[in-house]
Design a protein around this motif. Structure first.
Motif, PDB file in Angstrom:
ATOM      1  N   TYR A  80      -3.507   4.088   3.539  1.00 45.29           N
ATOM      2  CA  TYR A  80      -2.599   4.384   4.642  1.00 45.29           C
ATOM      3  C   TYR A  80      -1.171   3.973   4.288  1.00 45.29           C
ATOM      4  O   TYR A  80      -0.955   3.081   3.475  1.00 45.29           O
ATOM      5  CB  TYR A  80      -3.018   3.636   5.899  1.00 45.29           C
ATOM      6  N   LEU A  81      -0.243   4.608   4.959  1.00 45.44           N
ATOM      7  CA  LEU A  81       1.147   4.183   4.889  1.00 45.44           C
ATOM      8  C   LEU A  81       1.670   4.135   6.312  1.00 45.44           C
ATOM      9  O   LEU A  81       1.888   5.178   6.942  1.00 45.44           O
ATOM     10  CB  LEU A  81       1.993   5.133   4.040  1.00 45.44           C
ATOM     11  N   GLN A  82       1.816   2.926   6.823  1.00 44.95           N
ATOM     12  CA  GLN A  82       2.380   2.739   8.152  1.00 44.95           C
ATOM     13  C   GLN A  82       3.893   2.699   8.028  1.00 44.95           C
ATOM     14  O   GLN A  82       4.436   1.853   7.312  1.00 44.95           O
ATOM     15  CB  GLN A  82       1.870   1.436   8.770  1.00 44.95           C
ATOM     16  N   MET A  83       4.559   3.614   8.705  1.00 45.85           N
ATOM     17  CA  MET A  83       6.012   3.731   8.595  1.00 45.85           C
ATOM     18  C   MET A  83       6.637   3.442   9.956  1.00 45.85           C
ATOM     19  O   MET A  83       6.385   4.177  10.917  1.00 45.85           O
ATOM     20  CB  MET A  83       6.394   5.136   8.120  1.00 45.85           C
ATOM     21  N   ASN A  84       7.404   2.390  10.025  1.00 43.40           N
ATOM     22  CA  ASN A  84       8.091   2.005  11.257  1.00 43.40           C
ATOM     23  C   ASN A  84       9.592   2.145  11.092  1.00 43.40           C
ATOM     24  O   ASN A  84      10.107   2.209   9.968  1.00 43.40           O
ATOM     25  CB  ASN A  84       7.742   0.566  11.621  1.00 43.40           C
ATOM     26  N   SER A  85      10.289   2.179  12.200  1.00 43.42           N
ATOM     27  CA  SER A  85      11.757   2.263  12.191  1.00 43.42           C
ATOM     28  C   SER A  85      12.242   3.360  11.251  1.00 43.42           C
ATOM     29  O   SER A  85      13.107   3.143  10.400  1.00 43.42           O
ATOM     30  CB  SER A  85      12.351   0.915  11.775  1.00 43.42           C
ATOM     31  N   LEU A  86      11.701   4.531  11.421  1.00 43.47           N
ATOM     32  CA  LEU A  86      12.028   5.631  10.512  1.00 43.47           C
ATOM     33  C   LEU A  86      13.497   6.007  10.604  1.00 43.47           C
ATOM     34  O   LEU A  86      14.106   5.972  11.690  1.00 43.47           O
ATOM     35  CB  LEU A  86      11.135   6.832  10.810  1.00 43.47           C
ATOM     36  N   LYS A  87      14.035   6.377   9.456  1.00 40.94           N
ATOM     37  CA  LYS A  87      15.427   6.766   9.345  1.00 40.94           C
ATOM     38  C   LYS A  87      15.518   8.225   8.886  1.00 40.94           C
ATOM     39  O   LYS A  87      14.561   8.769   8.326  1.00 40.94           O
ATOM     40  CB  LYS A  87      16.143   5.871   8.328  1.00 40.94           C
ATOM     41  N   LEU A  88      16.685   8.804   9.095  1.00 37.04           N
ATOM     42  CA  LEU A  88      16.888  10.182   8.672  1.00 37.04           C
ATOM     43  C   LEU A  88      16.573  10.349   7.185  1.00 37.04           C
ATOM     44  O   LEU A  88      15.988  11.361   6.765  1.00 37.04           O
ATOM     45  CB  LEU A  88      18.318  10.636   8.951  1.00 37.04           C
ATOM     46  N   GLU A  89      16.954   9.346   6.400  1.00 37.88           N
ATOM     47  CA  GLU A  89      16.770   9.435   4.948  1.00 37.88           C
ATOM     48  C   GLU A  89      15.323   9.277   4.504  1.00 37.88           C
ATOM     49  O   GLU A  89      15.031   9.393   3.314  1.00 37.88           O
ATOM     50  CB  GLU A  89      17.647   8.407   4.231  1.00 37.88           C
ATOM     51  N   ASP A  90      14.427   9.035   5.442  1.00 37.86           N
ATOM     52  CA  ASP A  90      12.997   9.007   5.110  1.00 37.86           C
ATOM     53  C   ASP A  90      12.393  10.403   5.111  1.00 37.86           C
ATOM     54  O   ASP A  90      11.220  10.569   4.743  1.00 37.86           O
ATOM     55  CB  ASP A  90      12.240   8.125   6.098  1.00 37.86           C
ATOM     56  N   THR A  91      13.157  11.384   5.513  1.00 34.87           N
ATOM     57  CA  THR A  91      12.667  12.755   5.516  1.00 34.87           C
ATOM     58  C   THR A  91      12.321  13.204   4.105  1.00 34.87           C
ATOM     59  O   THR A  91      13.151  13.121   3.195  1.00 34.87           O
ATOM     60  CB  THR A  91      13.731  13.699   6.113  1.00 34.87           C
ATOM     61  N   ALA A  92      11.082  13.649   3.933  1.00 37.37           N
ATOM     62  CA  ALA A  92      10.610  14.046   2.600  1.00 37.37           C
ATOM     63  C   ALA A  92       9.171  14.522   2.713  1.00 37.37           C
ATOM     64  O   ALA A  92       8.526  14.364   3.757  1.00 37.37           O
ATOM     65  CB  ALA A  92      10.679  12.868   1.636  1.00 37.37           C
ATOM     66  N   VAL A  93       8.688  15.081   1.620  1.00 40.10           N
ATOM     67  CA  VAL A  93       7.255  15.303   1.473  1.00 40.10           C
ATOM     68  C   VAL A  93       6.673  14.042   0.842  1.00 40.10           C
ATOM     69  O   VAL A  93       7.185  13.567  -0.174  1.00 40.10           O
ATOM     70  CB  VAL A  93       6.954  16.526   0.588  1.00 40.10           C
ATOM     71  N   TYR A  94       5.632  13.520   1.476  1.00 36.77           N
ATOM     72  CA  TYR A  94       5.016  12.283   1.010  1.00 36.77           C
ATOM     73  C   TYR A  94       3.706  12.607   0.305  1.00 36.77           C
ATOM     74  O   TYR A  94       2.866  13.355   0.835  1.00 36.77           O
ATOM     75  CB  TYR A  94       4.770  11.340   2.191  1.00 36.77           C
ATOM     76  N   TYR A  95       3.552  12.018  -0.880  1.00 35.17           N
ATOM     77  CA  TYR A  95       2.374  12.248  -1.707  1.00 35.17           C
ATOM     78  C   TYR A  95       1.626  10.936  -1.931  1.00 35.17           C
ATOM     79  O   TYR A  95       2.260   9.903  -2.172  1.00 35.17           O
ATOM     80  CB  TYR A  95       2.777  12.791  -3.075  1.00 35.17           C
ATOM     81  N   CYS A  96       0.323  10.995  -1.906  1.00 35.10           N
ATOM     82  CA  CYS A  96      -0.436   9.846  -2.364  1.00 35.10           C
ATOM     83  C   CYS A  96      -0.962  10.137  -3.755  1.00 35.10           C
ATOM     84  O   CYS A  96      -1.088  11.306  -4.158  1.00 35.10           O
ATOM     85  CB  CYS A  96      -1.560   9.464  -1.396  1.00 35.10           C
ATOM     86  N   ALA A  97      -1.229   9.084  -4.487  1.00 36.88           N
ATOM     87  CA  ALA A  97      -1.652   9.210  -5.869  1.00 36.88           C
ATOM     88  C   ALA A  97      -2.603   8.083  -6.226  1.00 36.88           C
ATOM     89  O   ALA A  97      -2.558   7.008  -5.626  1.00 36.88           O
ATOM     90  CB  ALA A  97      -0.433   9.195  -6.795  1.00 36.88           C
ATOM     91  N   ALA A  98      -3.438   8.362  -7.228  1.00 32.37           N
ATOM     92  CA  ALA A  98      -4.430   7.389  -7.688  1.00 32.37           C
ATOM     93  C   ALA A  98      -4.243   7.136  -9.175  1.00 32.37           C
ATOM     94  O   ALA A  98      -4.023   8.074  -9.954  1.00 32.37           O
ATOM     95  CB  ALA A  98      -5.843   7.919  -7.428  1.00 32.37           C
ATOM     96  N   ALA A  99      -4.325   5.873  -9.544  1.00 39.75           N
ATOM     97  CA  ALA A  99      -4.140   5.479 -10.939  1.00 39.75           C
ATOM     98  C   ALA A  99      -5.312   4.634 -11.398  1.00 39.75           C
ATOM     99  O   ALA A  99      -5.805   3.789 -10.647  1.00 39.75           O
ATOM    100  CB  ALA A  99      -2.844   4.682 -11.096  1.00 39.75           C
ATOM    101  N   THR A 100      -5.709   4.813 -12.646  1.00 41.22           N
ATOM    102  CA  THR A 100      -6.824   4.040 -13.201  1.00 41.22           C
ATOM    103  C   THR A 100      -6.317   2.702 -13.737  1.00 41.22           C
ATOM    104  O   THR A 100      -6.507   2.361 -14.913  1.00 41.22           O
ATOM    105  CB  THR A 100      -7.540   4.816 -14.311  1.00 41.22           C
ATOM    106  N   TRP A 101      -5.661   1.980 -12.881  1.00 41.87           N
ATOM    107  CA  TRP A 101      -5.143   0.654 -13.174  1.00 41.87           C
ATOM    108  C   TRP A 101      -5.642  -0.295 -12.092  1.00 41.87           C
ATOM    109  O   TRP A 101      -6.064   0.138 -11.023  1.00 41.87           O
ATOM    110  CB  TRP A 101      -3.612   0.620 -13.147  1.00 41.87           C
ATOM    111  N   TYR A 102      -5.595  -1.576 -12.397  1.00 40.41           N
ATOM    112  CA  TYR A 102      -5.889  -2.516 -11.322  1.00 40.41           C
ATOM    113  C   TYR A 102      -4.769  -2.469 -10.286  1.00 40.41           C
ATOM    114  O   TYR A 102      -4.998  -2.516  -9.081  1.00 40.41           O
ATOM    115  CB  TYR A 102      -6.068  -3.926 -11.865  1.00 40.41           C
TER     116      TYR A 102
END
Length: 124
Positions: A80-102
């Motif tokens: 999850y990504l909980q986003m509070n106090s959003l600003k105009l500059e937070d406008t974007a396409v948000y992507y999640c990603a997975a990495a084979t790292w700890y």
């Protein structure tokens, strides 16, 4: 092969909150560090937040520290990504990603799998 599906984006006003979700399938979710990135129009994709496999380690971009929180539920194969106090500059396409790292991992090239993205638009 891990599949990632984001949801929760939308149109909100400045100061509002949103929670993004990313559900993983096709792999052992707890074996992956997870991250969120975003890409605004005409800008490069940038790191937002990352969490380790266990969820105990987290890292954030300076621009979102204190406003965004990343957390995961390994039983639900979801980050999850909980986003509070959003600003105009937070406008974007948000992507999640997975990495084979700890993890947590902040460099995009170290991620192995990516979702399709979810649009977040913040209006004034």
């Amino acid at each position: 092969q891990v599949q990632l599906v984001e949801s929760g984006g939308g149109l909100v006003q400045a100061g509002d909150s949103l929670r993004l979700s990313c559900v993983a399938s096709g792999g052992a979710f707890s074996s992956y560090a997870m991250g969120w990135f975003r890409q605004a129009p005409e800008k490069e994709r940038e790191f937002v937040a990352a969490t380790s496999r266990s969820g105990g380690g987290r890292d954030y971009a300076d621009s979102v520290k204190g406003r965004f929180t990343i957390y995961r539920d390994n039983d639900k194969n979801t980050v999850y990504l909980q986003m509070n106090s959003l600003k105009l500059e937070d406008t974007a396409v948000y992507y999640c990603a997975a990495a084979t790292w700890y993890g947590p991992v902040i460099r995009s090239y170290e991620y192995n799998y990516w979702g399709q993205g979810t649009q977040v638009t913040v209006s004034s």
